[in-house]
Design a protein around this motif. Structure first.
Motif, PDB file in Angstrom:
ATOM      1  N   LEU A 243       0.838  -1.203   0.000  1.00  0.00           N
ATOM      2  CA  LEU A 243       0.000   0.000   0.000  1.00  0.00           C
ATOM      3  C   LEU A 243       0.871   1.251   0.000  1.00  0.00           C
ATOM      4  N   ALA A 244       1.957   1.238   0.780  1.00  0.00           N
ATOM      5  CA  ALA A 244       2.855   2.389   0.821  1.00  0.00           C
ATOM      6  C   ALA A 244       3.534   2.600  -0.533  1.00  0.00           C
ATOM      7  N   ARG A 245       3.936   1.525  -1.198  1.00  0.00           N
ATOM      8  CA  ARG A 245       4.591   1.653  -2.511  1.00  0.00           C
ATOM      9  C   ARG A 245       3.636   2.228  -3.543  1.00  0.00           C
ATOM     10  N   ARG A 246       2.368   1.840  -3.469  1.00  0.00           N
ATOM     11  CA  ARG A 246       1.392   2.363  -4.430  1.00  0.00           C
ATOM     12  C   ARG A 246       1.102   3.841  -4.189  1.00  0.00           C
ATOM     13  N   ASN A 247       1.327   4.317  -2.960  1.00  0.00           N
ATOM     14  CA  ASN A 247       1.008   5.701  -2.607  1.00  0.00           C
ATOM     15  C   ASN A 247       2.254   6.544  -2.380  1.00  0.00           C
ATOM     16  N   ALA A 248       3.414   6.090  -2.875  1.00  0.00           N
ATOM     17  CA  ALA A 248       4.659   6.837  -2.705  1.00  0.00           C
ATOM     18  C   ALA A 248       4.559   8.215  -3.382  1.00  0.00           C
ATOM     19  N   PRO A 249       5.184   9.262  -2.814  1.00  0.00           N
ATOM     20  CA  PRO A 249       5.955   9.228  -1.568  1.00  0.00           C
ATOM     21  C   PRO A 249       5.046   9.029  -0.363  1.00  0.00           C
ATOM     22  N   CYS A 250       5.521   8.200   0.544  1.00  0.00           N
ATOM     23  CA  CYS A 250       4.691   7.801   1.677  1.00  0.00           C
ATOM     24  C   CYS A 250       5.562   7.575   2.904  1.00  0.00           C
ATOM     25  N   VAL A 251       5.072   8.032   4.043  1.00  0.00           N
ATOM     26  CA  VAL A 251       5.722   7.778   5.323  1.00  0.00           C
ATOM     27  C   VAL A 251       4.957   6.663   6.030  1.00  0.00           C
ATOM     28  N   VAL A 252       5.649   5.574   6.328  1.00  0.00           N
ATOM     29  CA  VAL A 252       5.067   4.458   7.075  1.00  0.00           C
ATOM     30  C   VAL A 252       5.545   4.568   8.520  1.00  0.00           C
ATOM     31  N   PHE A 253       4.609   4.631   9.439  1.00  0.00           N
ATOM     32  CA  PHE A 253       4.954   4.744  10.853  1.00  0.00           C
ATOM     33  C   PHE A 253       4.619   3.432  11.553  1.00  0.00           C
ATOM     34  N   LEU A 254       5.647   2.761  12.063  1.00  0.00           N
ATOM     35  CA  LEU A 254       5.482   1.506  12.788  1.00  0.00           C
ATOM     36  C   LEU A 254       5.628   1.785  14.277  1.00  0.00           C
ATOM     37  N   ASP A 255       4.534   1.715  14.999  1.00  0.00           N
ATOM     38  CA  ASP A 255       4.564   1.975  16.439  1.00  0.00           C
ATOM     39  C   ASP A 255       4.855   0.683  17.207  1.00  0.00           C
ATOM     40  N   GLU A 256       5.479   0.843  18.381  1.00  0.00           N
ATOM     41  CA  GLU A 256       5.827  -0.307  19.230  1.00  0.00           C
ATOM     42  C   GLU A 256       6.628  -1.352  18.444  1.00  0.00           C
ATOM     43  N   LEU A 257       7.711  -0.898  17.832  1.00  0.00           N
ATOM     44  CA  LEU A 257       8.499  -1.796  16.989  1.00  0.00           C
ATOM     45  C   LEU A 257       9.077  -2.966  17.776  1.00  0.00           C
ATOM     46  N   ASP A 258       9.295  -2.786  19.078  1.00  0.00           N
ATOM     47  CA  ASP A 258       9.866  -3.880  19.870  1.00  0.00           C
ATOM     48  C   ASP A 258       8.943  -5.095  19.916  1.00  0.00           C
ATOM     49  N   ALA A 259       7.625  -4.880  19.687  1.00  0.00           N
ATOM     50  CA  ALA A 259       6.695  -6.013  19.652  1.00  0.00           C
ATOM     51  C   ALA A 259       6.702  -6.714  18.298  1.00  0.00           C
ATOM     52  N   ASP A 289      10.113  -2.259  -5.092  1.00  0.00           N
ATOM     53  CA  ASP A 289      10.938  -1.057  -5.057  1.00  0.00           C
ATOM     54  C   ASP A 289      10.404  -0.121  -3.982  1.00  0.00           C
ATOM     55  N   ASN A 290      11.253   0.199  -3.010  1.00  0.00           N
ATOM     56  CA  ASN A 290      10.834   1.064  -1.907  1.00  0.00           C
ATOM     57  C   ASN A 290      11.164   2.528  -2.159  1.00  0.00           C
ATOM     58  N   GLU A 291      11.467   2.899  -3.394  1.00  0.00           N
ATOM     59  CA  GLU A 291      11.775   4.297  -3.683  1.00  0.00           C
ATOM     60  C   GLU A 291      10.570   5.174  -3.319  1.00  0.00           C
ATOM     61  N   GLY A 292      10.826   6.165  -2.495  1.00  0.00           N
ATOM     62  CA  GLY A 292       9.757   7.057  -2.051  1.00  0.00           C
ATOM     63  C   GLY A 292       9.021   6.574  -0.826  1.00  0.00           C
ATOM     64  N   VAL A 293       9.451   5.447  -0.243  1.00  0.00           N
ATOM     65  CA  VAL A 293       8.831   4.926   0.975  1.00  0.00           C
ATOM     66  C   VAL A 293       9.780   5.202   2.146  1.00  0.00           C
ATOM     67  N   PHE A 294       9.334   6.014   3.080  1.00  0.00           N
ATOM     68  CA  PHE A 294      10.131   6.367   4.247  1.00  0.00           C
ATOM     69  C   PHE A 294       9.534   5.666   5.464  1.00  0.00           C
ATOM     70  N   VAL A 295      10.366   4.950   6.178  1.00  0.00           N
ATOM     71  CA  VAL A 295       9.883   4.172   7.320  1.00  0.00           C
ATOM     72  C   VAL A 295      10.358   4.845   8.603  1.00  0.00           C
ATOM     73  N   LEU A 296       9.401   5.263   9.410  1.00  0.00           N
ATOM     74  CA  LEU A 296       9.683   5.777  10.743  1.00  0.00           C
ATOM     75  C   LEU A 296       9.135   4.766  11.739  1.00  0.00           C
ATOM     76  N   ALA A 297       9.965   4.310  12.626  1.00  0.00           N
ATOM     77  CA  ALA A 297       9.536   3.352  13.639  1.00  0.00           C
ATOM     78  C   ALA A 297       9.769   3.958  15.016  1.00  0.00           C
ATOM     79  N   ALA A 298       8.919   3.599  15.957  1.00  0.00           N
ATOM     80  CA  ALA A 298       9.028   4.134  17.312  1.00  0.00           C
ATOM     81  C   ALA A 298       9.025   2.999  18.319  1.00  0.00           C
ATOM     82  N   THR A 299       9.790   3.173  19.370  1.00  0.00           N
ATOM     83  CA  THR A 299       9.839   2.171  20.431  1.00  0.00           C
ATOM     84  C   THR A 299      10.276   2.816  21.727  1.00  0.00           C
ATOM     85  N   ASN A 300       9.825   2.220  22.826  1.00  0.00           N
ATOM     86  CA  ASN A 300      10.311   2.619  24.151  1.00  0.00           C
ATOM     87  C   ASN A 300      11.421   1.693  24.623  1.00  0.00           C
ATOM     88  N   GLN A 301      11.605   0.571  23.925  1.00  0.00           N
ATOM     89  CA  GLN A 301      12.589  -0.433  24.334  1.00  0.00           C
ATOM     90  C   GLN A 301      13.520  -0.758  23.160  1.00  0.00           C
TER      91      GLN A 301
END
Length: 435
Positions: A243-259, A289-301
């Motif tokens: 879905l992110a590749r089809r909508n590039a440029p796109c920011v993907v936010f992965l919350d609680e990455l430690d899980a 191809d992930n061109e234009g896909v930016f991955v931001l991940a967040a974690t407390n651990q």
């Protein structure tokens, strides 16, 4: 045993096991043979609504429709129709079987060229609800992830200048200066891991980055991806990145990455290991191809995350998001007091007195102050404004919620593997005299 007894038993069996497709198909076939075309159509339509590729049910539906049409043509013009009695527990009863039912069952199905589809649609109209409802004619979106457009920018983030500079270097500058990006061979892809104590605005920052880029934004949490069935979690991850590749440029936010990306050496369940492997493949853009896909991940651990996720080309940059500085705290107070009845509020003084509090802590302070003013108003019978005494009293009640996290971080810095990942955290702990 006559047809009626068989049908009665089959109806009860289907009512007890409505998801048994073979049983429902057998009931429909028996109804067709008994001449009860309309009831058979209802059951066959249910089967085809769940699985349109069920060719056996489709062929049986043609027979049922043909039988139903012939039956309607044979009825007298005055509309008088003989029908068998019904009972409360058996549902509608089929007409008596006879020569006509045997004749219908033996008739060959009409060919596609001869079949009257308009009449068929009229027969099944209203029996089964449509699978999808929409007026624009577009393909229905049944995905679990929503593509958004963020209205935030980094200008909406108070203070945190160091964080903004790191985000600008990682994402914003290459995107906003295309000629220089091409000159220096900087790709429009990448990953950044935001870590720090809870309540410090990591999700807010991710939305601000998407708004600054003018990019699409997709937020995914643990509940959106993890599933109890083997293989479904991996499929959810793949659908997210597709879905992110089809909508590039796109920011993907992965919350609680430690899980999602827990160290594979700590997992006993093979399913969790497979999820980490799938995430690695998506970050490496294997087969895509992930061109234009930016991955931001967040974690407390961050110390619980599999080291492979932080290798070059993946989430190779880390950014420590600490409790807000004084400028940011003043901005947070302003936001949470903006729509409340206040008077004579000194935001600079509140920011100075709230050192160490997170954005969530400050929101709780304003909530307590509003509660204090409300209770006074109830007792006096006259509504009053929220003032500095209310906020200062609330500040005295609230302690920073970061204590437990900082203690855990201190142990990691002191006794964990020192590969330089947490140098920024080490500096902060020394500055705050926790080392």
């Amino acid at each position: 045993m006559d047809h009626e007894l068989i049908l009665r038993s089959l109806r009860r069996a289907v009512a007890a096991s409505p998801d048994d497709r073979a049983l429902r198909r057998h009931l429909a076939r028996t109804l067709v043979e008994a001449g009860a075309g309309e009831e058979a159509i209802a059951h066959l339509s249910t089967l085809l609504a769940a699985d349109a590729s069920d060719s056996e049910s489709a062929q049986l539906l043609e027979r049922a429709l043909a039988a139903s049409i012939d039956s309607a043509a044979d009825q007298p013009d005055d509309g008088a129709v003989d029908s068998a009695p019904t009972s409360a527990d058996d549902g509608p009863t089929a007409p008596e079987s006879g020569p006509r039912a045997a004749e219908l069952a033996s008739e060959p199905s009409p060919s596609a060229a001869e079949f009257d589809w308009a009449a068929a649609e009229a027969q099944v109209d209203g029996l089964v609800d449509p699978m999808f409802v929409g007026g624009d004619g577009d393909e229905p979106d049944t995905g679990a992830f929503d593509v958004e457009r963020s209205g935030l920018t980094l200008a909406d983030v108070g203070g945190m200048q160091h964080v903004k500079e790191r985000l600008d270097a990682a994402f914003l500058a290459p995107m906003q200066n295309e000629e220089l990006r091409r000159l220096y061979g900087k790709s429009l892809r990448g990953g950044l891991l935001l870590y720090g104590p809870p309540g410090c605005g990591k999700t807010f920052l991710a939305r601000a980055v998407a708004g600054e880029l003018g990019a699409s934004f997709i937020s995914a949490g643990v509940a959106d991806i993890l599933d109890q069935y083997l293989g479904t979690s991996e499929r959810n991850l793949h659908e997210l990145f597709e879905l992110a590749r089809r909508n590039a440029p796109c920011v993907v936010f992965l919350d609680e990455l430690d899980a999602l990306g827990v160290r594979r050496t700590q997992t006993r369940h093979s399913g969790m290991r497979n999820i980490v492997v799938q995430l690695l493949q998506e970050l490496d853009s294997i087969g895509a191809d992930n061109e234009g896909v930016f991955v931001l991940a967040a974690t407390n651990q961050p110390w619980d995350i599999d080291p492979a996720l932080r290798r070059p080309g993946r989430l190779d940059r880390t950014l420590l998001v600490l409790p807000p500085d004084q400028v940011a705290r003043e901005a947070v107070f302003r936001v949470h007091l903006r729509d409340r009845p206040v008077e004579s509020i000194d935001l600079a003084e509140l920011a100075r007195r709230s050192d160490g509090l997170t954005g969530a802590d400050i929101a709780y302070v304003t909530e307590l102050a509003a509660e204090r003013a409300l209770l006074d108003s109830v007792r006096s019978g006259t509504a009053r404004m929220i003032g500095m005494p209310d906020l200062l009293a609330a500040l005295r009640e609230v302690r920073p919620s970061t204590g437990a996290w900082l203690d855990a971080a201190r142990n990691v810095v002191l006794f964990g593997d020192d590969d330089g990942t947490f140098d920024e955290l080490r500096g902060y702990l020394k500055k705050s005299k926790r080392l």
